[in-house]
Design an enzyme around this catalytic site. Structure first.
Site, PDB file in Angstrom:
ATOM      1  N   GLU A  57      79.290  11.657  48.899  1.00 54.24           N
ATOM      2  CA  GLU A  57      79.749  10.521  48.088  1.00 54.24           C
ATOM      3  C   GLU A  57      80.905   9.754  48.718  1.00 54.24           C
ATOM      4  OE1 GLU A  57      78.592  13.210  46.840  1.00 54.24           O
ATOM      5  OE2 GLU A  57      77.305  12.667  45.146  1.00 54.24           O
ATOM      6  N   HIS A 126      79.969  19.008  34.939  1.00 56.81           N
ATOM      7  CA  HIS A 126      78.931  17.984  34.900  1.00 56.81           C
ATOM      8  C   HIS A 126      78.942  17.179  33.610  1.00 56.81           C
ATOM      9  CE1 HIS A 126      77.410  20.471  38.198  1.00 56.81           C
ATOM     10  NE2 HIS A 126      76.643  19.454  38.538  1.00 56.81           N
TER      11      HIS A 126
END
Lengths: 331, 399
Positions: A57, A126
């Site tokens: 990322e 998450h």
């Protein structure tokens, strides 16, 4: 139309209309998208415009922002916004601040999009909601759709916008279908950034929400209607700029406010909305502002604990009743 | 695209064990009871050549015993059963969220445990069920955690991706790809700081191998001479993306550049044991080293991934047939006449019952207490208030 199809069609149409728009992220191409949002796009636009990235990322976000400096219009997909934390330096320092630092020379027409907030049972790393963090940052625009109409109109607006936009979707909403008009389906359809929508008109209390919580607020409103409380539900749509005018106008009408969000309470969206109303519409409030938020804990996995950590419809109902239990001052 | 596929095919189907398999002589005789105790050692050839990068590989022969091989067989069978049971539980919605299964890769964690002690640390990503078991975790703790029950290894609060056992040197169980590696180097830093003669093994996949933080922490591990071993569990697919589509150089054991590396047949438990022992020695005396385990996962990336849109069913069944780690140990045991086929079948049955019992027990166990929502947010809460979703309805003081 499902939210998924709304997002897919929006990206498709904007990529067809403007050759500078491209999509990159993990599994967006051959896999057809981790959540199938980018289904068919690789086949239609080819590997030069739909790029499968490695799981890196920080690197690919930097690459995306750099390409936006040069004039391209990237859509960077994060499989979830939790993973965007690896790239947050580029979102804030490289994207949000550059137009300012360069005195307007270098604009950053980039969209960062992906699922935000809790899904179901995906545990602490998450499940975080990032609306408040990104929403506090000048230079960024932050949008969060609820319905298919929101998804189409806001994503198109985001892609066309010359500034960096953080686009917070919700995994649970992807499969939900909403009725859409012909106007919404038209390729020219777009929604304004910075404008909230009165999702349900009411007279007794204002409830603000965004994304999945709009659905919860609407359900709470149905329950409360049976008990004689008439709720006005505002779908924020835009976290930054926040539509303070619509919110204040509503509270001046109803005199009571409940804010709803999935994220943590301290320094949350509700905190900002509450302050805005206290600053601009203090004399109109007949009761303290109520906040419904995610619990002050990392997200637990066990189903019973997770239910306690994320707002439920009964929490909203309870808070609305509290807001309505005090009589107006002086009466 | 085609050339890379055939290269991978060739690599995946490299001959597993030497072709000198012989049928055992007395199939009806029960060997296993004495085999379990038999520690007398003998050597076995490692079929696939180790490949070294800036390092002389260890010998292609490894010492083992009947006892060790029987333990490998039982432990790996247990792990395999556990993962298959988890698949079923997920499909019955008793496991929620994400579930990343390790079946196919058992040789890596079993081979590692054969060469390590509890003084050594292991840290890995989210595909951690078997690693947890290898580090001394139990089946009931696993299934209870997966089903979100109070007696799970993390009180039901972590779930599949967040198993830990600090007292046995297992530091999780991490959800963010690549993050566990600098954390592992940190563990190694602490071991050196505290003058403990142990090594930390940081496991990551081929998908994570391109992460910048892996290289940042590798540089520091090498610079500061830390007892860290990087273990790349290369199962060739990062979710749906094959290694040749995500890495310019998929020879992960070479990616350390100035840090030496070793490529290992990760489906061969004995090869893993040999390599890990070698790496531990290296880390304690010469500094960090990278091990690339050539392994394979039978399931998709997670239970939401069918695992067949980016690879063929022939490839999966081919690996199962040619390289399955449990079958290799079975063949070796039979070849060496350590136990009979019937003995091994009965061990498998025993292990199946163990798993079924643990699942049944877990199904009966209680969910966490509501007060557990707030526990362990801090070690010391200083009397601060924590709020539930409706702060006026639910608030707690953190001690």
């Amino acid at each position: 139309m499902t939210v998924r199809d709304a997002l897919n069609s929006a990206i498709d149409e904007e990529m067809s209309a403007d050759s500078k728009v491209y999509l990159m992220g993990e599994e967006v191409g051959e896999y057809q998208g981790a959540y199938k949002i980018s289904k068919g796009l690789l086949q239609k636009f080819g590997p030069d415009r739909v790029l499968d990235t490695p799981i890196t990322e920080a690197g690919f976000t930097g690459i995306g922002v750099g390409s936006a400096f040069y004039g391209l219009k990237p859509i960077v997909e994060f499989m979830t916004f939790n993973f965007a934390m690896q790239a947050i330096d580029h979102i804030i320092n490289s994207a949000a601040k550059t137009n300012y630092m360069s005195a307007g020379q270098i604009s950053v027409p980039i969209v960062f999009r992906g699922p935000n907030g809790a899904a179901a049972g995906v545990a602490a790393q998450h499940s975080q909601c990032f609306a408040a963090w990104y929403g506090s940052c000048p230079g960024l625009k932050v949008l969060s759709p609820y319905s298919a109409e929101d998804a189409r109109g806001l994503l198109k607006a985001a892609i066309r916008d010359p500034d960096p936009v953080v686009f917070l979707e919700n995994e649970i909403l992807y499969g939900e279908a909403f009725p859409v008009s012909a106007e919404v389906l038209d390729p020219s359809f777009v929604l304004p950034i910075g404008k909230a929508k009165i999702e349900r008109e009411g007279t007794d209390v204002t409830v603000t929400a965004f994304s999945k919580m709009v659905g919860y607020a609407l359900k709470a409103a149905e329950i409360l209607e049976k008990e004689g409380i008439n709720v006005e539900v505002i779908n924020l749509r835009s976290i930054r700029p926040l539509d303070r005018a619509t919110i204040n106008q509503s509270v001046r009408k109803t005199n009571r406010l409940v804010t709803v969000e999935e994220g943590w309470p301290q320094h949350g969206i509700g905190a900002e909305i509450c302050t805005s109303v206290v600053e601009e519409s203090f004399d109109y409030l007949d009761a303290p502002v109520e906040r419904i938020t995610g619990a002050d804990v990392p997200m637990p996995y066990a189903a019973n604990l997770e239910r306690m950590a994320v707002p439920q419809i009964e929490d909203i109902v309870r808070a609305v009743k509290r807001a309505c239990s005090r009589s107006a001052r002086g009466k | 695209m085609a050339p890379q596929i055939s290269t991978l095919r060739r690599a995946l189907f490299m001959p597993a064990i030497a072709s000198r398999f012989m049928a055992p002589s007395a199939l009806s005789r029960s060997f296993s009871r004495s085999a379990d105790e038999d520690c007398s050692t003998f050597t076995v050839d490692i079929a696939v050549q180790f490949k070294g990068h800036n390092v002389e590989p260890p010998a292609q022969v490894v010492e083992t015993s009947a006892k060790e091989l029987m333990k490998f067989f039982k432990d790996m069978s247990r792990m395999r059963r556990m993962e298959i049971a988890s698949d079923q539980l997920y499909k019955s919605k008793l496991i929620r969220g994400f579930c990343h299964l390790y079946d196919g890769q058992e040789a890596v964690c079993i081979g590692m445990e054969a060469a390590l002690t509890k003084e050594d640390n292991i840290i890995t990503g989210y595909r951690d069920h078997c690693t947890y078991l290898g580090r001394g975790g139990t089946l009931p703790e696993v299934f209870s955690e997966l089903m979100g029950r109070r007696n799970g290894c993390t009180l039901g609060k972590g779930g599949s991706m967040h198993f830990y056992k600090k007292e046995n040197g297992f530091y999780g169980g991490h959800g963010i790809v690549g993050a566990q590696v600098p954390l592992g180097v940190g563990l190694a830093f602490a071991q050196k700081y505290e003058k403990v003669k142990g090594v930390t093994f940081a496991l990551y996949g081929d998908g994570a191998a391109n992460q910048g933080q892996i290289f940042e922490s590798l540089n520091m591990a090498a610079l500061w001479d830390l007892p860290a071993v990087y273990v790349c569990e290369n199962n060739h697919y990062g979710m749906g993306t094959a290694e040749w589509r995500s890495a310019k150089c998929p020879e992960y054991y070479k990616r350390g550049d100035y840090v030496p590396g070793l490529k290992v047949d990760g489906m061969d438990t004995l090869a893993v044991k040999q390599a890990v022992g070698f790496a531990k020695e290296h880390a304690l005396s010469k500094g960090p080293i990278i091990l690339e385990m050539d392994t394979y996962r039978y399931h998709g990336h997670s239970m939401s991934d069918p695992g067949s849109t980016y690879r063929t069913r022939e490839e999966i069944s081919g690996v199962r047939q040619e390289r399955d780690p449990i079958e290799r140990i079975r063949k070796l045991i039979l070849l060496k006449e350590i136990a009979s086929a019937a003995d091994l079948k009965s061990i498998e049955k025993e292990v199946k019952n163990e798993v079924e019992d643990a699942v049944a027990k877990a199904k009966e166990s209680a969910p966490p207490d509501p007060s557990d929502l707030y526990s362990n947010a801090y070690v010391k809460g200083y009397g601060t208030q924590a709020f539930g979703c409706d702060r006026k309805h639910s608030t707690v003081v953190l001690p």
